[in-house]
Design a protein around this motif. Structure first.
Motif, PDB file in Angstrom:
ATOM      1  N   GLY A  52       0.800  -1.213   0.000  1.00 21.12           N
ATOM      2  CA  GLY A  52       0.000   0.000   0.000  1.00 21.12           C
ATOM      3  C   GLY A  52       0.835   1.266   0.000  1.00 21.12           C
ATOM      4  O   GLY A  52       1.983   1.281   0.445  1.00 21.12           O
ATOM      5  N   SER A  54      -0.062   5.471   0.868  1.00 17.94           N
ATOM      6  CA  SER A  54      -1.061   6.447   1.280  1.00 17.94           C
ATOM      7  C   SER A  54      -0.464   7.841   1.279  1.00 17.94           C
ATOM      8  O   SER A  54       0.720   8.022   1.607  1.00 17.94           O
ATOM      9  CB  SER A  54      -1.594   6.123   2.680  1.00 17.94           C
ATOM     10  N   ALA A 158     -10.011  -0.544   1.917  1.00 14.56           N
ATOM     11  CA  ALA A 158      -8.555  -0.571   1.983  1.00 14.56           C
ATOM     12  C   ALA A 158      -8.057  -1.079   3.324  1.00 14.56           C
ATOM     13  O   ALA A 158      -7.015  -1.727   3.410  1.00 14.56           O
ATOM     14  CB  ALA A 158      -7.990   0.824   1.714  1.00 14.56           C
ATOM     15  N   GLY A 385     -14.484   4.587  -2.167  1.00 15.70           N
ATOM     16  CA  GLY A 385     -13.457   3.778  -2.793  1.00 15.70           C
ATOM     17  C   GLY A 385     -14.015   2.790  -3.792  1.00 15.70           C
ATOM     18  O   GLY A 385     -15.227   2.700  -4.015  1.00 15.70           O
ATOM     19  N   ARG A 387     -12.973  -1.341  -5.357  1.00 14.66           N
ATOM     20  CA  ARG A 387     -12.120  -2.537  -5.373  1.00 14.66           C
ATOM     21  C   ARG A 387     -12.201  -3.164  -6.761  1.00 14.66           C
ATOM     22  O   ARG A 387     -13.288  -3.347  -7.309  1.00 14.66           O
ATOM     23  CB  ARG A 387     -12.595  -3.527  -4.311  1.00 14.66           C
ATOM     24  N   LEU A 396      -6.980  -4.786  -6.336  1.00 19.12           N
ATOM     25  CA  LEU A 396      -6.503  -3.416  -6.195  1.00 19.12           C
ATOM     26  C   LEU A 396      -7.618  -2.581  -5.583  1.00 19.12           C
ATOM     27  O   LEU A 396      -8.767  -2.646  -6.028  1.00 19.12           O
ATOM     28  CB  LEU A 396      -6.100  -2.843  -7.559  1.00 19.12           C
ATOM     29  N   LYS A 397      -7.270  -1.775  -4.579  1.00 21.06           N
ATOM     30  CA  LYS A 397      -8.260  -0.902  -3.947  1.00 21.06           C
ATOM     31  C   LYS A 397      -7.755   0.544  -3.980  1.00 21.06           C
ATOM     32  O   LYS A 397      -6.579   0.804  -3.698  1.00 21.06           O
ATOM     33  CB  LYS A 397      -8.500  -1.323  -2.493  1.00 21.06           C
ATOM     34  N   LEU A 398      -8.658   1.446  -4.332  1.00 20.33           N
ATOM     35  CA  LEU A 398      -8.394   2.875  -4.308  1.00 20.33           C
ATOM     36  C   LEU A 398      -9.388   3.506  -3.344  1.00 20.33           C
ATOM     37  O   LEU A 398     -10.600   3.275  -3.468  1.00 20.33           O
ATOM     38  CB  LEU A 398      -8.546   3.477  -5.707  1.00 20.33           C
ATOM     39  N   GLN A 399      -8.897   4.285  -2.393  1.00 18.96           N
ATOM     40  CA  GLN A 399      -9.788   4.806  -1.346  1.00 18.96           C
ATOM     41  C   GLN A 399      -9.387   6.214  -0.942  1.00 18.96           C
ATOM     42  O   GLN A 399      -8.197   6.542  -0.863  1.00 18.96           O
ATOM     43  CB  GLN A 399      -9.755   3.884  -0.125  1.00 18.96           C
ATOM     44  N   TRP A 400     -10.398   7.027  -0.684  1.00 18.56           N
ATOM     45  CA  TRP A 400     -10.196   8.372  -0.160  1.00 18.56           C
ATOM     46  C   TRP A 400     -10.972   8.507   1.136  1.00 18.56           C
ATOM     47  O   TRP A 400     -12.160   8.174   1.199  1.00 18.56           O
ATOM     48  CB  TRP A 400     -10.658   9.419  -1.166  1.00 18.56           C
ATOM     49  N   THR A 427      -5.441   6.449  -0.590  1.00 19.78           N
ATOM     50  CA  THR A 427      -4.727   5.182  -0.495  1.00 19.78           C
ATOM     51  C   THR A 427      -4.906   4.355  -1.763  1.00 19.78           C
ATOM     52  O   THR A 427      -5.998   4.299  -2.327  1.00 19.78           O
ATOM     53  CB  THR A 427      -5.253   4.346   0.699  1.00 19.78           C
ATOM     54  N   ALA A 428      -3.806   3.727  -2.189  1.00 13.21           N
ATOM     55  CA  ALA A 428      -3.832   2.697  -3.218  1.00 13.21           C
ATOM     56  C   ALA A 428      -3.151   1.476  -2.616  1.00 13.21           C
ATOM     57  O   ALA A 428      -2.034   1.574  -2.095  1.00 13.21           O
ATOM     58  CB  ALA A 428      -3.106   3.158  -4.480  1.00 13.21           C
TER      59      ALA A 428
END
Length: 434
Positions: A52, A54, A158, A385, A387, A396-400, A427-428
């Motif tokens: 990860g 961030s 995430a 986010g 997934r 793969l996860k992208l999250q704010w 975060t990725a």
């Protein structure tokens, strides 16, 4: 947080190397084993990991962390918040006995010992299909994500919601006894847990512990809907370390024949958790998968007055679109213990102790009050986010995350003052299993 010790990078490096070395050794021993027939003797290995990165946009000096056992950092770019590598080894001794060990290499606090890399290490006995007895270091099954909170591939977001899971122990040194049964289409499960566990640092640089844990859990699962509840009773024990001189001084001030000073000093001493404080944990959780919809929610209430009296909750909802699952989540935690007012002792103490001692006592009261208030957790956050299941064993996860910390509630952060603040965390992370 009030930090009273200096970092020990050498110990952190040893801990990380110990975890990775154990993982390599486990993999090497597994490679020479063949699968055995059911009921026979055999060694199996499985693993998981997360890579990860961030970006943390927070007030200067504030250090974001995923859990209280994790060391903080005020750096903007953070590869260490979610990155981890875990290996689990199961050794079966027939159909009734099994030995299990799980090793995880991840960022930990400066106080972490080499043995903390060993998350699970227990022996299991199953006299029949319904009953299981485990003894050793087991997962503390008092919370919804207790089995897999370190296995990022196993959940949608995430990371587990920090407003609840950052404060919860990960493992239990003790034993548990579980029974499962079916009634109609529903599967029920009950568990009794006893032991001790480590928690993170609230206002000292040493870890606290919960001892004499006794807990009960009951769950019901049917048609993709899991409902569960748990209740635990434990004794909180905080390591005072470098705070002990301050604790002793507060004890002396509480014995003075000056009611306003004595009462406040006594309350401050109690808020530090210097005495054994009994705590009660109550938890309700649910998880549901209905068609393409996935959602989960959990509520935990902890009562340990005068140290802490807290309610934490979260809800996460996602909808699967092919290989993608966009989701939204909200978490919050509230401490019902009030913000401690800054004492004004100088005038009352000067005639009794003299100007110099009165000034020192006043400074002590201010410093301890600040530490107590900064240990409170009063924050909320929204997460958006998606997934992407890019492989049968990787996602793969992208999250704010948008986080709001109320005044007097920065206990999940390191280096924070008591002011209100807002933060953004992008975060990725790639989660995988093997």
């Amino acid at each position: 947080m009030l930090s009273l010790t200096t970092p020990r990078p050498a110990r952190r490096k040893r801990e990380l190397l110990a975890g990775l070395t154990a993982a390599v050794l486990a993999a090497g021993s597994w490679a020479g084993e063949a699968d055995t027939a059911a009921g026979g003797t055999g060694l199996r290995m499985s693993g998981f990991g997360s890579l990860g990165l961030s970006h943390v946009d927070a007030p200067a000096g504030w250090g974001y962390r995923r859990e209280l056992t994790q060391g903080g950092s005020d750096a903007s770019w953070r590869p260490d918040v979610d990155t981890r590598l875990g290996v689990q080894v199961n050794y079966s001794l027939g159909s009734r006995f099994e030995l299990v060990a799980q090793v995880i290499a991840k960022k930990r606090g400066t106080y972490a010992s080499d043995g903390d890399a060993l998350e699970w290490a227990y022996a299991a006995y199953r006299p029949n299909a319904d009953w299981t007895l485990r003894a050793g270091r087991v997962n503390l099954d008092a919370f919804l994500m207790a089995d897999y909170r370190n296995v990022g591939y196993g959940f949608m977001a995430a990371r587990p919601p920090v407003e609840l899971y950052a404060m919860l122990p990960t493992s239990l040194d003790g034993a548990d006894l579980a029974r499962g049964w079916s009634h109609g289409d529903a599967h029920w499960r009950a568990k009794l847990m006893v032991g001790t566990a480590q928690i993170g640092d609230f206002h000292t640089a040493e870890p606290g512990r919960v001892r004499d844990v006794v807990g009960l859990m009951l769950s019901r699962e049917e048609d993709g809907l899991l409902l569960r509840g748990s209740a635990s009773r434990t004794r909180i024990e905080l390591a005072m370390g470098g705070l002990q001189p301050a604790v002793d001084a507060l004890g002396q001030l509480s014995a003075l024949p000056i009611p306003v000073v004595a009462d406040q000093a006594r309350q401050l001493r109690a808020r530090l958790g210097v005495a054994d404080i009994w705590a009660t944990f109550l938890e309700l959780g649910l998880r549901h998968e209905m068609g393409n919809w996935q959602w989960s929610a959990e509520l935990v209430r902890m009562s340990a007055a005068p140290l802490i009296k807290q309610s934490s909750a979260y809800a996460t909802v996602g909808y699967r679109l092919g290989d993608w699952t966009p989701y939204i989540a909200h978490g919050r935690t509230r401490d019902a213990m009030p913000v401690t007012p800054v004492p004004a002792w100088a005038a009352a103490l000067t005639p009794v102790l003299g100007p110099a001692a009165a000034a020192q006592s006043q400074m002590l009261g201010v410093v301890i009050t600040d530490a107590v208030n900064r240990s409170r957790v009063h924050q909320s956050g929204w997460s958006l986010g998606a997934r992407w299941d890019l492989h049968p064993q990787a996602a793969l996860k992208l999250q704010w995350d948008r986080i709001r910390v109320d005044a007097g509630g920065p206990g999940l952060w390191t280096g924070a003052d008591g002011s209100a603040a807002k933060a953004n965390v992008a975060t990725a992370v790639v989660d995988f299993i093997f």
